[in-house]
Design an enzyme around this catalytic site. Structure first.
Site, PDB file in Angstrom:
ATOM      1  N   GLY A 163       0.784  -1.194   0.000  1.00 41.46           N
ATOM      2  CA  GLY A 163       0.000   0.000   0.000  1.00 41.46           C
ATOM      3  C   GLY A 163       0.837   1.274   0.000  1.00 41.46           C
ATOM      4  N   GLY A 205      12.747 -12.185  -4.274  1.00 47.30           N
ATOM      5  CA  GLY A 205      12.193 -11.300  -3.260  1.00 47.30           C
ATOM      6  C   GLY A 205      12.494  -9.838  -3.522  1.00 47.30           C
ATOM      7  N   GLU A 253      13.389 -19.020  -9.354  1.00 46.35           N
ATOM      8  CA  GLU A 253      12.925 -19.924  -8.301  1.00 46.35           C
ATOM      9  C   GLU A 253      12.761 -21.371  -8.748  1.00 46.35           C
ATOM     10  OE1 GLU A 253      11.647 -15.842  -6.959  1.00 46.35           O
ATOM     11  OE2 GLU A 253      11.776 -16.942  -8.836  1.00 46.35           O
ATOM     12  N   ASP A 278       7.276 -16.000  -5.892  1.00 45.07           N
ATOM     13  CA  ASP A 278       6.353 -15.605  -4.838  1.00 45.07           C
ATOM     14  C   ASP A 278       6.472 -14.113  -4.551  1.00 45.07           C
ATOM     15  OD1 ASP A 278       8.846 -15.770  -3.678  1.00 45.07           O
ATOM     16  OD2 ASP A 278       8.180 -16.757  -1.842  1.00 45.07           O
TER      17      ASP A 278
END
Length: 345
Positions: free
Chosen positions: A74, A90, A113, A121
Site C-alpha cells: 500500500g 524477493g 525460483e 512468490d
C-alpha cells in the site's frame, strides 16, 4: 533547507536510512549477499514504512541497494525504487508493487525460483500474470521498461541528479513526482536479439494449457528454425528446472490473473508453507543443496519428470496445511490507502 540530507547509520544494519525534511532513502545493505532479503531486513523495512506512514512530514520514500544489486531475493508516501543492478525473487517483490520503478543499464531482472525447487512468490503471480507474454529468461533495463516491470529508465550516471531532484520535491503527489522522474528518463533501444522481439512465439507457446504442452510447442518452433539460441536456452532451462516447481508455478500465475495482489500473497504463503514442509516434494531442499551449498549444479528432482507430477500433488500446494500450529497469512487492515491501491489488493 529541504534538500539537506542526514544519515542515520547503524553499524551492521541491513537497512541504512538517510533523511531530509520531506524524504527518506532506504538502502538495502547486504552487498556481499547481493542484498538478498532476510528476516532482519524485512522486519526493518516494515518498521521504517510503518513509521513513515505515521509521519506527516514524509512525502517521498526512495528505496535502493548498496553495491551491484538492488535486491537478489500500500502506498503510504510515494515510493520510488531505484533498480540499479540485480533484481531477483524477493527483490522484485520488494519493488515491483510500488508506483515508481526506475531501471538503468545495469538492471538485471530474473525469477530463478524454479531452478531452486521453489516458485515465484512475494506477489509474483500477480504481476507476472499481467505481463505482455511470459518470459523465462533474464531481462535487462530496456526490456523491463518495455514490458512494464519498470516505469522509467534513467542512465546510472544521472541517478544522483534524480535523487537530488526528488529530495527537493515537497510533495507526495504522484503527478509531480512522475514529472520529476520524467525529466531524467528516456526510452532506450532494445538489443537486436532481445526476447521482446519473440513475443509472437512467447504468446503462442506459453499460452498452452500444461507445462508439457509448452515444452512441446517450443520444440516444434525450434525444429524448423535450426539453431536458435533463445529457443534452445529456454527449452534447456525448462528441462533443468524442478518439474514440481514448474507445474505449481504455472497454476499459480494463471490463478493470479483473476486475483488481487492481496489474494496472491495469501495463496503464495500457503504454497511456500507446503514447499518448506516438504511433504509432497523435497525439491526446494535439493535445489538449495545443488545450487547454493554443494554447488554441483546437479539437483536430483523428485518427481524427476513432468509426467510423474500428478494433479493431486499439485492440488496439495494450494490447500490449507493440516498443521495445528499453522495459520493463514493475514494482511494488515489499512483504512488510509488510495483507491488505486485498494483496487489492486
Amino acid at each position: 533547507m529541504a534538500s539537506s540530507i542526514t544519515s542515520i547509520p547503524r553499524e551492521g544494519d541491513s537497512v541504512l536510512v538517510q533523511k531530509n525534511l520531506i524524504a527518506r532513502t532506504l538502502t538495502l545493505n547486504r552487498p556481499r549477499q547481493l542484498n538478498a532479503l532476510n528476516f532482519d531486513m524485512i522486519s526493518r523495512l516494515l518498521e521504517h514504512f510503518l513509521a513513515f506512514e505515521d509521519d506527516a512530514n514524509v512525502k517521498l520514500v526512495i528505496v535502493k541497494g548498496k553495491g551491484r544489486a538492488f535486491c537478489a531475493g500500500g502506498d503510504v508516501a510515494a515510493v520510488v525504487s531505484i533498480l540499479d543492478g540485480i533484481v531477483m525473487g524477493g527483490g522484485a517483490g520488494a519493488s515491483i508493487h510500488g508506483r515508481f520503478r526506475v531501471a538503468t543499464e545495469n538492471s538485471v531482472f530474473a525469477m530463478p525460483e524454479t531452478a531452486l525447487g521453489l516458485f515465484p512468490d512475494v506477489g509474483a503471480s500477480y504481476y507476472l500474470s499481467r505481463l505482455p507474454g511470459f518470459f523465462g529468461t533474464r531481462l535487462d533495463g530496456a526490456e523491463m521498461l518495455a514490458c512494464s516491470l519498470a516505469t522509467h529508465f534513467v542512465p546510472s550516471t544521472r541517478l544522483s541528479l534524480l535523487e537530488e531532484a526528488l529530495y527537493r520535491v515537497d510533495s507526495s503527489d504522484f503527478a509531480i513526482i512522475q514529472a520529476v522522474i520524467d525529466k531524467y528518463s528516456h526510452s532506450p533501444a532494445l538489443k537486436k536479439k532481445s526476447a521482446y522481439y519473440r513475443m509472437d512465439v512467447i504468446d503462442k507457446c506459453f499460452s498452452r494449457r500444461t507445462v508439457e504442452e509448452i515444452v512441446s510447442a517450443l520444440e516444434d518452433e525450434e525444429a524448423p528454425n535450426g539453431a536458435d539460441a533463445w529457443l534452445t536456452s529456454t527449452i534447456q532451462a525448462l528441462k533443468k528446472a524442478s518439474p514440481m516447481s514448474l507445474k505449481i508455478s504455472l497454476r499459480s500465475i494463471r490463478e493470479g490473473r483473476l486475483q488481487g495482489v492481496g489474494q496472491c500473497l495469501v495463496r503464495e504463503y500457503r504454497m511456500v508453507s507446503h514447499v518448506v514442509k516438504g511433504e509432497v516434494s523435497k525439491d526446494f531442499r535439493e535445489g538449495c543443496r545443488a545450487l547454493l551449498l554443494d554447488k554441483d549444479k546437479n539437483p536430483k528432482w523428485e518427481p524427476s519428470k513432468l509426467e510423474l507430477v500428478t494433479n493431486h500433488m499439485v492440488e496439495q500446494y494450494f490447500s490449507k496445511l493440516d498443521d495445528e500450529g499453522w495459520e493463514e497469512l493475514k494482511l494488515l487492515v489499512r483504512s488510509n490507502l488510495p483507491a488505486t491501491a485498494i483496487a489492486k489488493l
